[in-house]
Design a protein around this motif. Sequence first.
Motif, PDB file in Angstrom:
ATOM      1  N   SER A  74      41.075  50.218  28.297  1.00 23.30           N
ATOM      2  CA  SER A  74      41.747  50.418  29.577  1.00 23.30           C
ATOM      3  C   SER A  74      41.001  51.398  30.489  1.00 23.30           C
ATOM      4  O   SER A  74      41.417  51.613  31.625  1.00 23.30           O
ATOM      5  CB  SER A  74      43.178  50.908  29.348  1.00 23.30           C
ATOM      6  N   ASN A  75      39.913  51.981  30.027  1.00 22.06           N
ATOM      7  CA  ASN A  75      39.149  52.944  30.820  1.00 22.06           C
ATOM      8  C   ASN A  75      37.697  52.494  30.968  1.00 22.06           C
ATOM      9  O   ASN A  75      37.210  51.667  30.205  1.00 22.06           O
ATOM     10  CB  ASN A  75      39.175  54.323  30.157  1.00 22.06           C
ATOM     11  N   THR A  76      37.026  53.071  31.960  1.00 21.52           N
ATOM     12  CA  THR A  76      35.599  52.839  32.183  1.00 21.52           C
ATOM     13  C   THR A  76      34.882  54.175  32.076  1.00 21.52           C
ATOM     14  O   THR A  76      35.290  55.152  32.700  1.00 21.52           O
ATOM     15  CB  THR A  76      35.351  52.224  33.574  1.00 21.52           C
ATOM     16  N   ILE A  77      33.818  54.200  31.283  1.00 22.78           N
ATOM     17  CA  ILE A  77      33.014  55.415  31.144  1.00 22.78           C
ATOM     18  C   ILE A  77      31.988  55.435  32.273  1.00 22.78           C
ATOM     19  O   ILE A  77      31.266  54.464  32.472  1.00 22.78           O
ATOM     20  CB  ILE A  77      32.300  55.436  29.777  1.00 22.78           C
ATOM     21  N   LYS A  78      31.928  56.537  32.990  1.00 23.47           N
ATOM     22  CA  LYS A  78      30.980  56.680  34.091  1.00 23.47           C
ATOM     23  C   LYS A  78      29.858  57.605  33.651  1.00 23.47           C
ATOM     24  O   LYS A  78      30.086  58.732  33.227  1.00 23.47           O
ATOM     25  CB  LYS A  78      31.688  57.223  35.319  1.00 23.47           C
ATOM     26  N   LEU A  79      28.631  57.083  33.747  1.00 21.37           N
ATOM     27  CA  LEU A  79      27.438  57.842  33.377  1.00 21.37           C
ATOM     28  C   LEU A  79      26.395  57.694  34.475  1.00 21.37           C
ATOM     29  O   LEU A  79      26.400  56.719  35.227  1.00 21.37           O
ATOM     30  CB  LEU A  79      26.849  57.317  32.067  1.00 21.37           C
ATOM     31  N   SER A  80      25.484  58.650  34.533  1.00 22.11           N
ATOM     32  CA  SER A  80      24.387  58.537  35.490  1.00 22.11           C
ATOM     33  C   SER A  80      23.056  58.623  34.748  1.00 22.11           C
ATOM     34  O   SER A  80      22.925  59.335  33.757  1.00 22.11           O
ATOM     35  CB  SER A  80      24.480  59.640  36.547  1.00 22.11           C
ATOM     36  N   LEU A  81      22.085  57.853  35.256  1.00 26.29           N
ATOM     37  CA  LEU A  81      20.736  57.866  34.702  1.00 26.29           C
ATOM     38  C   LEU A  81      19.782  58.433  35.741  1.00 26.29           C
ATOM     39  O   LEU A  81      19.932  58.182  36.936  1.00 26.29           O
ATOM     40  CB  LEU A  81      20.286  56.445  34.348  1.00 26.29           C
TER      41      LEU A  81
END
Length: 147
Positions: A74-81
């Motif tokens: 039910s969630n989205t993991i937000k990451l940056s590269l």
Amino acid sequence: MKVILLKSVPKIGQKGEVKEVSDGYAKNFLINKGLAQLASKATQTKVKQEVANKQKKQAKDHDKFVKWKQKLESNTIKLSLQTNEQGQAYSGLTQQDLITAITKQLKIDLDKTQIPNIHGIKKHGEHIIQIKLGQGINAKLKINLST
């Protein structure tokens, strides 16, 4: 001779079962190798308690994995590269990066054995990863990679 199996033995029985076997087989093989003990009241009670505790733990883990699955899906993991001027990533997403993000964002403690090899993810956008929580329970996790 009656023995309690401490480990599963092929063609004899499963851990915790009381079995009647020949005296020589019990003494020379099963007991000698630590696969069984003589079946006394005390050892039967002890083994039954261990089996009950193991079943309780498995049920508790199953409930935990079901809750984790619902939370992960039910969630989205937000990451940056980090990328260069052309928009290409310096390095791909690693398992440890993902584990750290899940722990921080969702408060779920996973280990490397539950997350597949994800070295190929270097592009921005949304990705879906299959996570093996345990006991046959899998979750699909959405990851959003940005700069």
